[in-house]
Design a protein around this motif. Structure first.
Motif, mmCIF file in Angstrom:
data_model
loop_
_atom_site.group_PDB
_atom_site.id
_atom_site.type_symbol
_atom_site.label_atom_id
_atom_site.label_comp_id
_atom_site.label_asym_id
_atom_site.label_seq_id
_atom_site.Cartn_x
_atom_site.Cartn_y
_atom_site.Cartn_z
ATOM 1 N N LEU A 1 0.749 -1.122 0.071
ATOM 2 C CA LEU A 1 0.042 0.243 -0.023
ATOM 3 C C LEU A 1 0.963 1.311 -0.284
ATOM 4 O O LEU A 1 0.638 2.174 -0.811
ATOM 5 N N TRP A 2 1.965 1.215 1.041
ATOM 6 C CA TRP A 2 3.162 2.586 0.762
ATOM 7 C C TRP A 2 3.077 2.533 -1.060
ATOM 8 O O TRP A 2 3.200 3.508 -1.495
ATOM 9 N N GLU A 3 4.077 1.427 -1.422
ATOM 10 C CA GLU A 3 3.908 1.531 -2.960
ATOM 11 C C GLU A 3 3.305 2.168 -3.915
ATOM 12 O O GLU A 3 3.485 2.601 -4.512
ATOM 13 N N ALA A 4 1.929 1.932 -3.987
ATOM 14 C CA ALA A 4 0.762 1.767 -4.682
ATOM 15 C C ALA A 4 0.466 3.126 -4.664
ATOM 16 O O ALA A 4 -0.287 3.641 -5.374
ATOM 17 N N VAL A 5 0.401 3.929 -3.060
ATOM 18 C CA VAL A 5 -0.343 5.401 -3.468
ATOM 19 C C VAL A 5 0.935 6.330 -3.110
ATOM 20 O O VAL A 5 2.037 6.119 -2.529
ATOM 21 N N GLU A 6 0.493 7.106 -4.608
ATOM 22 C CA GLU A 6 1.701 8.544 -5.134
ATOM 23 C C GLU A 6 1.794 9.054 -4.046
ATOM 24 O O GLU A 6 2.978 10.051 -3.433
ATOM 25 N N ASN A 7 1.088 9.915 -3.750
ATOM 26 C CA ASN A 7 1.460 11.415 -2.549
ATOM 27 C C ASN A 7 1.560 10.768 -0.885
ATOM 28 O O ASN A 7 0.864 10.051 -0.828
ATOM 29 N N PRO A 8 2.398 11.410 -0.708
ATOM 30 C CA PRO A 8 3.601 11.080 0.216
ATOM 31 C C PRO A 8 2.211 10.517 1.695
ATOM 32 O O PRO A 8 2.432 9.774 2.651
ATOM 33 N N ASP A 9 1.476 12.456 2.040
ATOM 34 C CA ASP A 9 0.401 11.959 2.749
ATOM 35 C C ASP A 9 -0.542 11.650 3.149
ATOM 36 O O ASP A 9 -0.574 10.705 3.824
ATOM 37 N N ALA A 10 -0.954 10.880 1.885
ATOM 38 C CA ALA A 10 -2.417 10.219 1.448
ATOM 39 C C ALA A 10 -1.362 8.626 2.052
ATOM 40 O O ALA A 10 -2.123 7.927 2.635
ATOM 41 N N ALA A 11 -0.454 8.224 1.148
ATOM 42 C CA ALA A 11 0.168 7.209 1.223
ATOM 43 C C ALA A 11 0.006 6.905 2.957
ATOM 44 O O ALA A 11 0.127 5.980 3.797
ATOM 45 N N ALA A 12 0.768 7.496 3.522
ATOM 46 C CA ALA A 12 0.975 7.623 5.127
ATOM 47 C C ALA A 12 -0.119 7.939 5.930
ATOM 48 O O ALA A 12 -0.447 6.982 6.763
ATOM 49 N N ASP A 13 -1.291 8.581 5.547
ATOM 50 C CA ASP A 13 -2.768 8.522 5.988
ATOM 51 C C ASP A 13 -3.247 6.746 6.223
ATOM 52 O O ASP A 13 -3.780 6.261 6.867
ATOM 53 N N LEU A 14 -3.283 6.648 4.994
ATOM 54 C CA LEU A 14 -4.066 5.432 4.328
ATOM 55 C C LEU A 14 -3.241 3.775 4.659
ATOM 56 O O LEU A 14 -3.954 2.878 5.783
ATOM 57 N N THR A 15 -2.558 3.787 5.242
ATOM 58 C CA THR A 15 -0.832 2.641 5.513
ATOM 59 C C THR A 15 -1.558 2.915 7.752
ATOM 60 O O THR A 15 -1.128 1.776 8.032
ATOM 61 N N SER A 16 -1.507 3.966 7.652
ATOM 62 C CA SER A 16 -1.676 4.289 9.252
ATOM 63 C C SER A 16 -3.245 3.609 9.681
ATOM 64 O O SER A 16 -3.138 2.467 10.651
ATOM 65 N N VAL A 17 -4.210 4.219 8.348
ATOM 66 C CA VAL A 17 -5.493 3.389 8.847
ATOM 67 C C VAL A 17 -5.591 2.095 8.858
ATOM 68 O O VAL A 17 -6.447 0.808 9.643
#
Lengths: 243, 218
Positions: free
Chosen positions: A144-160
């Motif tokens: 999931l970290w690799e798949a999301v481009e926007n770093p902040d969005a990636a951090a949010d999604l992986t945290s959830v």
């Protein structure tokens, strides 16, 4: 020095971690190498299991660190969700592959040990199964970290994902206990109860656990520094393109 | 709320064949099992319980990326997010609509397929009960996974990787209920645990799904 949150400042974090990293790395190397040599060459063979028992000096610390790493990611994710410190999110990102490799080491050494002892490479035993599922959680988290481009969005999604995943990992652990009986032995070490392992094995084992812990800290610091540098580089490149 | 639910249901029935697809998949999966395992009825009836649950799980998984993807592509999701309806409620409704269009038909179809796999007669009530109780959890978990991956191009494979480990407890208790039922044992305990997972997932995951959606809509 007023609060630990000052280290959430990347500059401050870089300075402190840069100063600490060589020391932690050296200590980690000392403990891991020392503990392994102690364990492998200066402890007697077990009277029933022979020399194969010595794999516990890798197996047990790796397994402990694989679960601890997930716990650290959980804490870092919560800090990111609540206080939005970028270093925290990047540390969680940096810890995931390290934890995954520890989980893999635990699984592989377990298989190598299980083959002569249990007569099988793999057994659908609660501990083993739960560990395999933890490994899958690591895979999903990293993907999931690799798949999301926007770093902040990636951090949010992986945290959830980490929060929800932790809940389900715990439920899975107990569901699996319900599902099958255990072949894997119980915990060999504990803080309060009397040890099941003789002292002559326990001391080098504790040394190895300490060494693996330091190794984890060193790797996570190192990888977090790399992440921060990569983030800065990206910002610089973006600036160049704007200009 | 009702309007959103109705719209989702209508879309599922009329457009794109999403409704029948997972049922057909379930059927094909069950038909392929004896081809892979061998047609001996004794062996089939032994593993039928777990296979039916696995088939239901995979059929459910197949339809997950439709939950938000189409709404995301045509912008409906932004409208839903800006409407007075809380996004948590919208996520819960999406999960409900997904369950009504895939989970519920699976429950109805399962006894027929169980017949094909020669499931012991005593297990039928447990099969229906466990699927009826457990598939809502599959939909709720899947909605969360779909919300995580909605912004990702071709996220289907990633969605499976994220969702399948989360399905573990549901699968274990669901299959265990049917297996114990097939052996003539009392299967109430795993069924209650399954119900607990469904209730917990239904209570918590819409919030997680909504927060993931907010991130993706940002």
């Amino acid at each position: 020095m007023s609060s630990i949150w000052e280290y959430a400042n990347p500059r401050r974090f870089m300075a402190t971690s840069g100063a600490l990293l060589p020391w932690i790395s050296a200590l980690a190397a000392l403990f891991v190498v020392g503990g392994l040599i102690w364990g492998f060459f200066f402890t007697p063979n077990d009277f029933r299991q022979g020399s194969t028992v010595k794999i516990i000096y890798i197996h047990v610390p790796a397994a402990i660190m694989a679960t601890s790493a997930w716990f650290m990611m959980l804490v870092a994710s919560i800090i990111w969700v609540v206080r939005r410190h970028h270093v925290s999110a990047l540390a969680a990102k940096a810890a995931a592959p390290v934890g995954m490799v520890f989980a893999l080491i635990g699984l592989l050494t377990g298989a190598v040990w299980g083959q002569p002892m249990w007569g099988t490479w793999w057994e659908w035993d609660p501990r083993l199964t739960a560990f395999l599922i933890l490994f899958l959680f690591y895979l999903g988290y990293i993907a999931l970290w690799e798949a999301v481009e926007n770093p902040d969005a990636a951090a949010d999604l992986t945290s959830v994902l980490c929060l929800v995943g932790t809940v389900f990992a715990v439920i899975s652990r107990y569901a699996i206990l319900f599902w099958n009986q255990s072949l894997h032995q119980g915990a060999s070490l504990s803080m309060d109860a009397e040890e099941n392992v003789a002292d002559v094995f326990a001391y080098p084992l504790w040394t190895c656990i300490g060494g693996f812990f330091l190794l984890f800290v060193a790797l996570v610091l190192f990888r977090t520094r790399t992440e921060i540098r990569a983030r800065r580089l990206k910002a610089l490149i973006a600036q160049e393109q704007m200009a | 709320m009702i309007a959103l639910l109705k719209r989702d249901l209508t879309l599922a029935f009329r457009a794109g064949g999403g409704f029948g697809l997972s049922l057909a998949f379930f059927l094909v999966f069950t038909a392929l099992v004896p081809l892979g395992i061998g047609p001996e009825t004794a062996r089939l009836s032994e593993i039928a319980a777990g296979l039916l649950w696995l088939g239901a799980l995979l059929a459910c998984l197949l339809s997950l990326d439709r939950i938000f993807q189409l709404d995301w592509e045509d912008g409906t999701l932004d409208l839903i997010a800006t409407s007075p309806l809380p996004l948590e409620a919208a996520a819960a409704l999406k999960a409900l609509a997904h369950w009504l269009t895939t989970g519920l038909p699976l429950v109805a179809l399962a006894p027929v397929l169980a017949l094909l796999l020669n499931l012991p007669g005593a297990a039928y009530p447990w099969l229906i009960a466990s699927l009826a109780v457990g598939t809502p959890a599959l939909s709720a978990i899947g909605t969360f996974g779909a919300a995580l991956t909605v912004g990702i191009k071709r996220g289907g494979l990633l969605l499976s990787l994220l969702v399948l480990p989360l399905y573990v407890p549901t699968l274990i208790f669901g299959a265990l209920t049917v297996t114990r039922g097939a052996q003539g044992l009392d299967a109430a305990a795993p069924l209650f645990l399954l119900a607990g997972i469904t209730l917990g997932a239904g209570a918590i995951l819409p919030f997680a799904a909504a927060s993931a959606l907010r991130v993706n809509l940002r």
